[in-house]
Design a protein around this motif. Structure first.
Motif, PDB file in Angstrom:
ATOM      1  N   PHE A 112       0.980  -1.176   0.054  1.00  0.00           N
ATOM      2  CA  PHE A 112      -0.226  -0.063   0.020  1.00  0.00           C
ATOM      3  C   PHE A 112       0.795   1.307   0.031  1.00  0.00           C
ATOM      4  CE2 PHE A 112      -2.843  -3.290   1.935  1.00  0.00           C
ATOM      5  CZ  PHE A 112      -3.850  -3.108   1.223  1.00  0.00           C
ATOM      6  N   ASP A 113       2.013   1.317   0.541  1.00  0.00           N
ATOM      7  CA  ASP A 113       2.941   2.596   0.631  1.00  0.00           C
ATOM      8  C   ASP A 113       3.415   2.793  -0.630  1.00  0.00           C
ATOM      9  OD1 ASP A 113       2.282   2.821   3.383  1.00  0.00           O
ATOM     10  OD2 ASP A 113       4.136   1.709   4.070  1.00  0.00           O
ATOM     11  N   SER A 114       3.950   1.865  -1.200  1.00  0.00           N
ATOM     12  CA  SER A 114       4.505   2.017  -2.722  1.00  0.00           C
ATOM     13  C   SER A 114       3.397   2.450  -3.384  1.00  0.00           C
ATOM     14  CB  SER A 114       5.141   0.586  -3.218  1.00  0.00           C
ATOM     15  OG  SER A 114       6.126   0.251  -2.384  1.00  0.00           O
ATOM     16  N   ALA A 115       2.293   1.808  -3.306  1.00  0.00           N
ATOM     17  CA  ALA A 115       1.056   2.104  -4.348  1.00  0.00           C
ATOM     18  C   ALA A 115       0.677   3.557  -4.056  1.00  0.00           C
ATOM     19  CB  ALA A 115      -0.083   1.243  -3.952  1.00  0.00           C
ATOM     20  N   TRP A 116       0.855   4.123  -2.857  1.00  0.00           N
ATOM     21  CA  TRP A 116       0.621   5.438  -2.581  1.00  0.00           C
ATOM     22  C   TRP A 116       1.348   6.458  -3.274  1.00  0.00           C
ATOM     23  CZ3 TRP A 116      -3.235   8.650  -2.365  1.00  0.00           C
ATOM     24  CH2 TRP A 116      -3.163   9.928  -1.689  1.00  0.00           C
ATOM     25  N   SER A 117       2.714   6.088  -3.173  1.00  0.00           N
ATOM     26  CA  SER A 117       3.594   6.934  -3.681  1.00  0.00           C
ATOM     27  C   SER A 117       3.493   7.162  -5.338  1.00  0.00           C
ATOM     28  CB  SER A 117       5.195   6.196  -3.656  1.00  0.00           C
ATOM     29  OG  SER A 117       5.170   5.159  -4.358  1.00  0.00           O
ATOM     30  N   VAL A 118       2.800   6.071  -6.085  1.00  0.00           N
ATOM     31  CA  VAL A 118       2.418   6.012  -7.499  1.00  0.00           C
ATOM     32  C   VAL A 118       1.065   6.960  -7.631  1.00  0.00           C
ATOM     33  CG1 VAL A 118       1.858   4.909  -9.267  1.00  0.00           C
ATOM     34  CG2 VAL A 118       3.452   3.976  -8.003  1.00  0.00           C
ATOM     35  N   CYS A 119       0.384   6.901  -6.643  1.00  0.00           N
ATOM     36  CA  CYS A 119      -0.739   7.682  -6.639  1.00  0.00           C
ATOM     37  C   CYS A 119      -0.473   9.174  -6.291  1.00  0.00           C
ATOM     38  CB  CYS A 119      -2.044   7.031  -5.647  1.00  0.00           C
ATOM     39  SG  CYS A 119      -3.426   7.600  -5.771  1.00  0.00           S
ATOM     40  N   GLU A 120       0.407   9.255  -5.497  1.00  0.00           N
ATOM     41  CA  GLU A 120       0.619  10.845  -5.468  1.00  0.00           C
ATOM     42  C   GLU A 120       1.105  11.436  -6.737  1.00  0.00           C
ATOM     43  OE1 GLU A 120       1.885  11.688  -0.718  1.00  0.00           O
ATOM     44  OE2 GLU A 120       3.310  10.344  -1.887  1.00  0.00           O
ATOM     45  N   LYS A 121       1.818  10.814  -7.577  1.00  0.00           N
ATOM     46  CA  LYS A 121       2.337  11.183  -8.818  1.00  0.00           C
ATOM     47  C   LYS A 121       1.073  11.361  -9.717  1.00  0.00           C
ATOM     48  CE  LYS A 121       6.974   9.049  -8.417  1.00  0.00           C
ATOM     49  NZ  LYS A 121       7.913   8.209  -8.854  1.00  0.00           N
ATOM     50  N   MET A 122       0.207  10.492  -9.616  1.00  0.00           N
ATOM     51  CA  MET A 122      -0.969  10.827 -10.508  1.00  0.00           C
ATOM     52  C   MET A 122      -1.710  11.763 -10.134  1.00  0.00           C
ATOM     53  SD  MET A 122      -4.135   8.092 -11.011  1.00  0.00           S
ATOM     54  CE  MET A 122      -4.735   8.341  -9.193  1.00  0.00           C
ATOM     55  N   LEU A 123      -1.963  12.033  -8.670  1.00  0.00           N
ATOM     56  CA  LEU A 123      -2.829  13.309  -8.520  1.00  0.00           C
ATOM     57  C   LEU A 123      -1.810  14.491  -8.830  1.00  0.00           C
ATOM     58  CD1 LEU A 123      -4.021  12.101  -4.805  1.00  0.00           C
ATOM     59  CD2 LEU A 123      -5.081  11.922  -7.061  1.00  0.00           C
ATOM     60  N   SER A 124      -0.592  14.508  -8.724  1.00  0.00           N
ATOM     61  CA  SER A 124       0.010  15.730  -8.798  1.00  0.00           C
ATOM     62  C   SER A 124      -0.031  16.136 -10.478  1.00  0.00           C
ATOM     63  CB  SER A 124       1.765  15.270  -8.624  1.00  0.00           C
ATOM     64  OG  SER A 124       2.657  16.472  -9.062  1.00  0.00           O
ATOM     65  N   CYS A 125       0.022  15.212 -11.123  1.00  0.00           N
ATOM     66  CA  CYS A 125       0.010  15.599 -12.884  1.00  0.00           C
ATOM     67  C   CYS A 125      -1.402  15.661 -13.137  1.00  0.00           C
ATOM     68  CB  CYS A 125       0.641  14.608 -13.662  1.00  0.00           C
ATOM     69  SG  CYS A 125       0.004  12.999 -13.781  1.00  0.00           S
ATOM     70  N   GLY A 126      -2.392  15.138 -12.208  1.00  0.00           N
ATOM     71  CA  GLY A 126      -3.804  15.414 -12.780  1.00  0.00           C
ATOM     72  C   GLY A 126      -4.451  14.423 -13.963  1.00  0.00           C
ATOM     73  N   ASN A 127      -3.493  13.078 -14.142  1.00  0.00           N
ATOM     74  CA  ASN A 127      -3.774  12.523 -15.109  1.00  0.00           C
ATOM     75  C   ASN A 127      -4.559  11.061 -14.699  1.00  0.00           C
ATOM     76  OD1 ASN A 127      -3.986  11.327 -17.891  1.00  0.00           O
ATOM     77  ND2 ASN A 127      -1.661  11.218 -18.166  1.00  0.00           N
ATOM     78  N   LEU A 128      -5.723  11.241 -14.727  1.00  0.00           N
ATOM     79  CA  LEU A 128      -6.587  10.086 -14.145  1.00  0.00           C
ATOM     80  C   LEU A 128      -7.199   9.359 -15.102  1.00  0.00           C
ATOM     81  CD1 LEU A 128      -6.268  12.036 -11.619  1.00  0.00           C
ATOM     82  CD2 LEU A 128      -8.531  11.626 -11.064  1.00  0.00           C
ATOM     83  N   PRO A 129      -7.341   8.006 -14.716  1.00  0.00           N
ATOM     84  CA  PRO A 129      -8.064   6.990 -15.533  1.00  0.00           C
ATOM     85  C   PRO A 129      -9.672   7.256 -15.474  1.00  0.00           C
ATOM     86  CG  PRO A 129      -7.290   5.903 -13.782  1.00  0.00           C
ATOM     87  CD  PRO A 129      -6.896   7.323 -13.586  1.00  0.00           C
ATOM     88  N   ASN A 130     -10.457   6.534 -16.292  1.00  0.00           N
ATOM     89  CA  ASN A 130     -11.730   6.799 -16.230  1.00  0.00           C
ATOM     90  C   ASN A 130     -12.437   6.330 -14.869  1.00  0.00           C
ATOM     91  OD1 ASN A 130     -12.354   3.718 -16.146  1.00  0.00           O
ATOM     92  ND2 ASN A 130     -11.811   3.340 -18.286  1.00  0.00           N
ATOM     93  N   ARG A 131     -13.589   6.653 -14.894  1.00  0.00           N
ATOM     94  CA  ARG A 131     -14.506   6.467 -13.548  1.00  0.00           C
ATOM     95  C   ARG A 131     -14.405   5.146 -12.714  1.00  0.00           C
ATOM     96  NH1 ARG A 131     -19.769   5.019 -13.810  1.00  0.00           N
ATOM     97  NH2 ARG A 131     -20.282   6.064 -12.003  1.00  0.00           N
ATOM     98  N   GLU A 132     -14.527   4.019 -13.784  1.00  0.00           N
ATOM     99  CA  GLU A 132     -14.423   2.866 -13.069  1.00  0.00           C
ATOM    100  C   GLU A 132     -13.093   2.361 -12.671  1.00  0.00           C
ATOM    101  OE1 GLU A 132     -15.863   3.617 -16.122  1.00  0.00           O
ATOM    102  OE2 GLU A 132     -17.897   3.074 -15.508  1.00  0.00           O
ATOM    103  N   LYS A 133     -11.965   2.873 -13.212  1.00  0.00           N
ATOM    104  CA  LYS A 133     -10.958   2.362 -12.716  1.00  0.00           C
ATOM    105  C   LYS A 133     -10.529   3.278 -11.299  1.00  0.00           C
ATOM    106  CE  LYS A 133      -8.985   1.062 -17.092  1.00  0.00           C
ATOM    107  NZ  LYS A 133      -7.914   1.365 -18.108  1.00  0.00           N
ATOM    108  N   ILE A 134     -10.761   4.612 -11.408  1.00  0.00           N
ATOM    109  CA  ILE A 134     -10.669   5.683 -10.225  1.00  0.00           C
ATOM    110  C   ILE A 134     -11.561   4.660  -9.012  1.00  0.00           C
ATOM    111  CG2 ILE A 134     -11.657   7.576  -9.089  1.00  0.00           C
ATOM    112  CD1 ILE A 134      -9.280   8.017 -10.505  1.00  0.00           C
TER     113      ILE A 134
END
Length: 593
Positions: free
Chosen positions: A287-309
């Protein structure tokens, strides 16, 4: 390489032949077959690590070719201005050749084509024989590694990107190991097959190949790392598919490694890069490594579709990172990507579990789709329960009444949570009012709720009210709990109404509820220390023996001490010596006994 030199000579001759004519960018010519010079022996071009990976055992090094043999044929410059090659056009072998060599065409095949590349230069292409493609694919579907190498050597195809692509496209049913080995062999023989197009097809084919395993995945990853040294060969989509392969195989660390190599390979992360990596790490609860990836996703604002979110939010909630999941939700909401209702349920319930985020869960109820209220009882109930747990009773009551008015319809549990909280807080009138609302909706308080309300009255010394609630509970429920009776017995003892307390204990046994040892112990102590009634205490001792229960030694001694006092005809008020009270003297006598 002799093929490159021969091809160069051929292109020069074709260019010379067509230079004087005005023609369209594409022209079809019929040429005589060109002989193929003697190929290097297959032993000199075979790659010993054809089917190996850096993750497998080490392989022997490649054989070095004989310098003399490798340079035994050197083409000369063409003579004359007509571009005629110096070798005899009629002196050729009849072995089949693949793309890259001009061979004798069958009667029904297309002639050689000359295509413009947009800059005036022209490239010669020949139709690739479908039979040869089928032969190569058939070999790749075959058995052992050595047999496959030997069979490919016999075909001796001249490899090109188009030939490799067509083989991969037709490779349905070919194992990933053989596909990777074929492409590595092609790279050894022809540099031009090193293209993004060919690699993308290879990755997709390996992913869908039968019996895909970690060996094939790591072989492919080793090949990708090797080709990634040249910028432009790899693509984001290709690396995403590789991460997806490792996710499928449960190799989270390898998928994370691919994710961290994007910049080095000249590629950029997209929405799927983040999604596949988070899912791969989630498969191993990283989970910690996954959150580090998620933080990068939120930083750039490049989100997948609503189902994947929604899947990402659910994943973090299951990993007890509801607060982090809430940040993902807020970003998705900002971009008008509403996650599925089930993900919102997970998020609200996850926030409600932690005391520090209960208020966030309460706020999120405003985002719940009104048309889905019939599914929301559990979610709303979780928030009601949490508000009561953190002693926000007024907010819990307000939410409960809102549910009554506009939905979702509250169940027994939601009413009970609020009634209990009000009773413990001394708000007994509000608790009784909610009980009436509850009953008006066809529901009934559970035994525990009745017990809590009774306890609130008993603590205030209102035993008549407590007994009235007790009688109502008996009407609603066939069998009450020991705790319900205990509230009354303790309350009556506190008010020194011991006869009523003993009556409740008798009724308790009649109704099939057996008092436990602790209940007997507390009742005997009250009878001895407050009422000095050792006879009733001894009767309770006999009941305990019949029920197979054992009384503590200190309480037994207390009964004996009270009996001794009565036998000595000593009044309790006379037993006062200095600063000692009756209770202290009885305790001392009990200790001596």
């Amino acid at each position: 390489m002799w093929r490159s030199k021969a091809r160069s000579l051929l292109l020069r001759s074709l260019h010379s032949h067509t230079r004087s004519q005005s023609q369209a960018p594409r022209k079809t010519l019929a040429l005589s077959p060109i002989p193929r010079p003697h190929l290097l022996p297959s032993r000199l071009i075979r790659n010993p690590s054809f089917f190996s990976s850096q993750h497998d055992a080490s392989s022997p090094s490649d054989e070095a070719p004989d310098p003399g043999e490798a340079s035994s044929w050197t083409p000369e410059e063409p003579e004359g201005s007509n571009g005629t090659p110096p070798w005899d056009l009629e002196d050729h072998d009849d072995k089949g050749a693949a793309f890259g060599e001009i061979t004798q065409e069958p009667a029904d095949s297309s002639p050689l084509e000359v295509e413009g590349d947009g800059d005036g230069a022209q490239v010669a292409t020949a139709e690739i024989s479908p039979e040869l493609i089928k032969s190569v694919v058939s070999i790749l579907k075959g058995g052992e590694e050595e047999a496959i190498e030997s069979s490919l050597d016999k075909l001796e195809p001249t490899l090109s990107e188009e030939f490799v692509v067509k083989v991969i496209e037709a490779s349905d049913g070919v194992g990933g190991k053989n596909l990777i080995g074929f492409y590595k062999r092609a790279l050894e023989m022809e540099e031009s097959v090193k293209t993004s197009r060919a690699m993308e097809l290879l990755v997709l084919s390996v992913k869908s190949s039968p019996e895909l395993g970690k060996k094939e995945a790591y072989m492919l990853w080793d090949l990708v790392k090797e080709l990634g040294k040249e910028i432009g060969v790899l693509s984001t989509e290709m690396l995403n598919e590789l991460i997806s392969i490792f996710w499928q195989l449960g190799k989270a660390k390898a998928g994370f490694e691919v994710f961290n190599k994007f910049n080095e390979f000249g590629c950029s992360h997209d929405a799927d890069s983040y999604y596949y990596t988070i899912q791969a790490l989630g498969k191993r609860s990283m989970f910690d490594s996954a959150w580090s990836v998620c933080e990068k996703m939120l930083s750039c604002g490049n989100l997948p579709n609503r189902e994947k979110i929604g899947e990402i939010i659910t994943f973090f909630c299951k990993g007890k990172k509801a607060k982090e999941a809430h940040l993902v939700y807020l970003m998705a909401k900002e971009k008008n990507l509403s996650p599925p209702r089930s993900s919102l349920d997970f998020l609200i319930c996850g926030l409600a579990r932690n005391d520090g985020t209960v208020s966030l869960a309460f706020e999120l109820l405003e985002d719940y789709p009104k048309g889905s209220f019939k599914y929301a009882n559990k979610t709303y109930g979780a928030v009601v329960k949490s508000l009561c747990r953190v002693k926000k009773t007024l907010e819990a009551k307000s939410l409960l009444l809102k549910m009554v008015e506009s939905g979702p319809a509250p169940g027994n549990a939601s009413f009970n949570y609020v009634i209990n909280a009000l009773s413990k807080g001394g708000e007994l009138e509000d608790a009784l009012a909610l009980m009436k609302v509850m009953e008006s909706r066809g529901l009934r308080p559970d035994v525990y709720t009745y017990t809590v309300v009774m306890s609130g009255y008993a603590k205030g010394g209102l035993m008549d009210e407590a007994y009235r609630i007790f009688c109502e509970a008996k009407k609603r429920h066939g069998k009450l709990s020991p705790a319900t009776y205990h509230v009354l017995t303790r309350g009556y003892c506190k008010m020194e109404e011991f006869d009523k307390a003993l009556e409740i204990m008798k009724e308790m046994k009649v109704n099939g509820v057996q008092p436990n040892a602790d209940e007997y112990n507390k009742m005997i102590q009250s009878l001895c220390l407050k009422a000095l009634d050792w006879r009733s205490a001894e009767n309770l001792l006999e009941e305990m023996k019949e029920s197979g229960m054992y009384l503590k030694g200190a309480t037994r001694s207390l009964v004996a001490a009270v009996r001794e006092i009565e036998e000595e005809e000593t009044q309790p008020e006379e037993i006062v010596l200095g600063d000692y009270s009756c209770k202290q003297i009885l305790s001392q006598k009990a200790m001596k006994t």
